[in-house]
Design a protein around this motif. Structure first.
Motif, short mmCIF file in Angstrom:
data_model
loop_
_atom_site.label_atom_id
_atom_site.label_comp_id
_atom_site.label_asym_id
_atom_site.label_seq_id
_atom_site.Cartn_x
_atom_site.Cartn_y
_atom_site.Cartn_z
N GLY A 181 0.79 -1.23 0.00
CA GLY A 181 0.00 0.00 0.00
C GLY A 181 0.82 1.28 0.00
N LYS A 182 2.16 1.16 -0.07
CA LYS A 182 2.99 2.37 -0.03
C LYS A 182 3.75 2.57 -1.35
CE LYS A 182 3.50 1.69 4.91
NZ LYS A 182 2.30 2.43 5.27
N VAL A 183 3.66 3.77 -1.87
CA VAL A 183 4.31 4.08 -3.15
C VAL A 183 5.82 3.95 -3.01
CG1 VAL A 183 4.72 5.87 -4.90
CG2 VAL A 183 2.48 5.72 -3.76
N GLN A 184 6.43 3.13 -3.84
CA GLN A 184 7.90 2.98 -3.82
C GLN A 184 8.55 3.81 -4.91
OE1 GLN A 184 9.42 1.10 -1.29
NE2 GLN A 184 7.29 1.19 -0.61
N LEU A 185 7.91 3.84 -6.06
CA LEU A 185 8.45 4.69 -7.12
C LEU A 185 7.40 4.94 -8.18
CD1 LEU A 185 9.17 2.95 -10.00
CD2 LEU A 185 10.95 2.07 -8.53
N TYR B 139 14.71 10.40 -6.11
CA TYR B 139 15.04 9.57 -4.94
C TYR B 139 16.33 8.78 -5.16
CZ TYR B 139 14.74 5.49 -1.85
OH TYR B 139 15.02 4.49 -0.95
N HIS B 140 16.39 8.01 -6.25
CA HIS B 140 17.55 7.13 -6.44
C HIS B 140 18.85 7.91 -6.59
CE1 HIS B 140 14.47 3.97 -7.76
NE2 HIS B 140 15.07 3.48 -6.71
N GLU B 141 18.79 9.03 -7.27
CA GLU B 141 20.03 9.80 -7.47
C GLU B 141 20.55 10.37 -6.14
OE1 GLU B 141 19.63 12.65 -10.62
OE2 GLU B 141 19.08 11.13 -12.09
N VAL C 207 21.41 1.41 1.83
CA VAL C 207 20.18 0.71 2.19
C VAL C 207 18.99 1.38 1.51
CG1 VAL C 207 18.71 -0.13 4.06
CG2 VAL C 207 21.18 0.11 4.44
N ASP C 208 18.34 0.62 0.63
CA ASP C 208 17.17 1.12 -0.09
C ASP C 208 15.98 0.30 0.37
OD1 ASP C 208 15.40 2.18 -1.89
OD2 ASP C 208 16.26 1.22 -3.65
N GLY C 209 15.49 0.62 1.56
CA GLY C 209 14.44 -0.20 2.16
C GLY C 209 13.07 0.43 2.04
N THR C 210 12.07 -0.29 2.57
CA THR C 210 10.71 0.24 2.63
C THR C 210 10.47 0.84 4.01
OG1 THR C 210 10.02 -1.95 3.29
CG2 THR C 210 9.77 -1.42 0.99
N ASP C 211 9.28 1.37 4.22
CA ASP C 211 8.94 1.89 5.54
C ASP C 211 9.08 0.76 6.57
OD1 ASP C 211 7.90 3.72 3.70
OD2 ASP C 211 6.28 4.31 5.03
N PRO C 212 9.51 1.10 7.79
CA PRO C 212 9.58 0.04 8.80
C PRO C 212 8.20 -0.61 8.99
CG PRO C 212 10.69 2.03 9.54
CD PRO C 212 9.98 2.38 8.27
N ALA D 125 6.29 13.89 7.80
CA ALA D 125 5.18 12.98 8.08
C ALA D 125 5.57 11.80 8.97
CB ALA D 125 4.60 12.46 6.77
N GLN D 126 6.87 11.49 9.03
CA GLN D 126 7.30 10.28 9.75
C GLN D 126 8.53 10.56 10.61
OE1 GLN D 126 7.82 8.37 5.93
NE2 GLN D 126 6.22 6.88 6.40
N GLY D 127 8.51 11.70 11.28
CA GLY D 127 9.67 12.14 12.07
C GLY D 127 10.12 11.14 13.13
N THR E 66 6.01 12.02 -4.95
CA THR E 66 5.01 10.97 -4.70
C THR E 66 5.23 10.22 -3.39
OG1 THR E 66 6.26 9.41 -6.05
CG2 THR E 66 4.52 10.66 -7.15
N TYR E 67 6.09 10.72 -2.50
CA TYR E 67 6.24 10.13 -1.17
C TYR E 67 5.48 10.99 -0.16
CZ TYR E 67 10.05 7.02 -2.75
OH TYR E 67 10.80 6.06 -3.37
N PRO E 68 5.09 10.40 0.99
CA PRO E 68 4.30 11.16 1.96
C PRO E 68 4.89 12.53 2.28
CG PRO E 68 4.41 8.87 2.62
CD PRO E 68 5.31 9.02 1.42
N LEU F 222 8.52 15.74 1.24
CA LEU F 222 9.86 16.01 1.76
C LEU F 222 10.47 14.68 2.22
CD1 LEU F 222 11.99 18.14 2.66
CD2 LEU F 222 10.87 18.13 4.89
N TRP F 223 11.67 14.37 1.74
CA TRP F 223 12.27 13.07 2.07
C TRP F 223 13.64 13.23 2.72
CZ3 TRP F 223 8.90 9.57 2.49
CH2 TRP F 223 9.28 8.24 2.71
N SER F 224 14.03 12.28 3.55
CA SER F 224 15.33 12.37 4.22
C SER F 224 16.18 11.13 3.99
CB SER F 224 15.15 12.58 5.73
OG SER F 224 14.67 11.40 6.33
N1 AG3 Z 1 12.01 2.85 -0.90
C1 AG3 Z 1 11.61 3.88 0.03
C2 AG3 Z 1 10.24 4.42 -0.27
C3 AG3 Z 1 9.40 4.59 0.92
C4 AG3 Z 1 8.12 5.26 0.52
N2 AG3 Z 1 7.21 5.28 1.60
C5 AG3 Z 1 5.89 5.51 1.48
N3 AG3 Z 1 5.39 5.72 0.33
N4 AG3 Z 1 5.16 5.48 2.55
C6 AG3 Z 1 11.97 3.14 -2.27
C7 AG3 Z 1 12.39 2.00 -3.10
C8 AG3 Z 1 12.79 2.46 -4.46
N5 AG3 Z 1 13.93 1.77 -4.90
#
Ligand code: AG3
Length: 280
Positions: free
Chosen positions: A49-53, A61-63, A153-158, A191-193, A219-221, A224-226
């Protein structure tokens, strides 16, 4: 399947809505993987349910995840990626001409589906310098005796599956195998401090030198991204050095340049305040 409806990601009593034209892939395995064709963002990957890209802004993001750490160091030769199943991170790493890239991704379905339906890796996962292993990144770093110039580390939300990717034990293992530089995405500071602070404090316990940098990913919450960058030696953000490496390496980008690199370390006052106890 034609949907022509809105994809909605909710967070903190607000929502991001993206109009979807059709669903290209929908599969529940380790994670719920969805790939959509959207009206104005190109193809979009959604995990649980979370947008990754989306094709339209994934470079933002990737750059930043890749070029900020790799332009911070000389000769990035051997690089480790944890996560990153869509291949966008490896694609950017290859621009630095490393000799070896190892990607550890737990979910093979993400790699297969992204290759088939999005192709955001642009063939980089088939490059002879790249090895992809489908296993748990935490286990890998815990048991690894290799050392890498950079660990990214290119992970998803915890979440329950990925929670230990933000724990101190994981970062200590990363520190042990990092020769020069470590970086991770660290969620939206707006949004996720809480996640950002938790990651920061655990990384601070694992590396003596730690900094936050930010950029904009529409397209991320909250947009603003960190990212957190860490090292066992000093992290220098020196414009002359960045420009020199930028000229030497001749890398084509959409978002990154040395000025953006430098500026991304300038944090708004509210963000500085919210992390000052941890970073002091
Ligand atoms: N990974 C981090 C994206 C997290 C987005 N979070 C969200 N939409 N709630 C991106 C993976 C791309 N390689």
């Amino acid at each position: 399947m034609d949907t022509n409806q809105w994809f909605v990601e909710t967070y903190n009593g607000s929502a991001l809505m993206i109009r979807v034209k059709n669903t290209l892939f929908d599969h529940r395995g380790i994670q719920h993987i969805q790939i959509f064709e959207t009206e104005s963002f190109g193809k979009m990957l959604v995990l649980d349910g979370k947008v990754q890209l989306t094709e339209r802004d994934e470079t933002f993001y990737h750059e930043m995840l890749v070029h900020v750490p790799l332009f911070t160091i000389d000769n990035p030769e051997k690089i480790l990626v944890i996560g990153g199943g869509d291949g966008g991170t490896v694609r950017e790493i290859l621009k630095h001409n490393p000799s070896e890239v190892l990607m550890i991704e737990i979910d093979r379905d993400v790699v297969d589906a992204c290759r088939k339906y999005i192709g955001v890796d642009r063939g980089s996962l088939d490059d002879e310098r790249v090895t992809v292993l489908f296993e748990d990144g935490i286990e890998f770093v815990r048991n690894s005796n290799e050392r890498f110039d950079a660990v990214i580390v290119d992970g998803t939300d915890p979440n329950p599956v990925s929670k230990s990717l933000i724990e101190e034990e994981f970062y200590k293992s990363c520190s042990r195998i990092t020769k020069k530089i470590f970086s991770t995405q660290s969620q939206s500071p707006f949004a996720q401090g809480d996640y950002l602070r938790e990651m920061l404090s655990n990384i601070k316990d694992a590396f003596p030198h730690v900094s936050i940098y930010i950029n904009f990913v529409p397209t991320y919450p909250s947009g603003l991204w960190s990212y957190i960058i860490a090292s066992n030696s000093d992290i220098k953000v020196d414009m002359d050095v960045l420009v020199k490496r930028w000229e030497e390496r001749q890398i084509n980008t959409v978002h990154y340049n040395p000025e953006i690199h430098y500026a991304s370390f300038m944090l708004p006052q509210w963000l500085k305040e919210s992390v000052k106890e941890i970073l002091h």
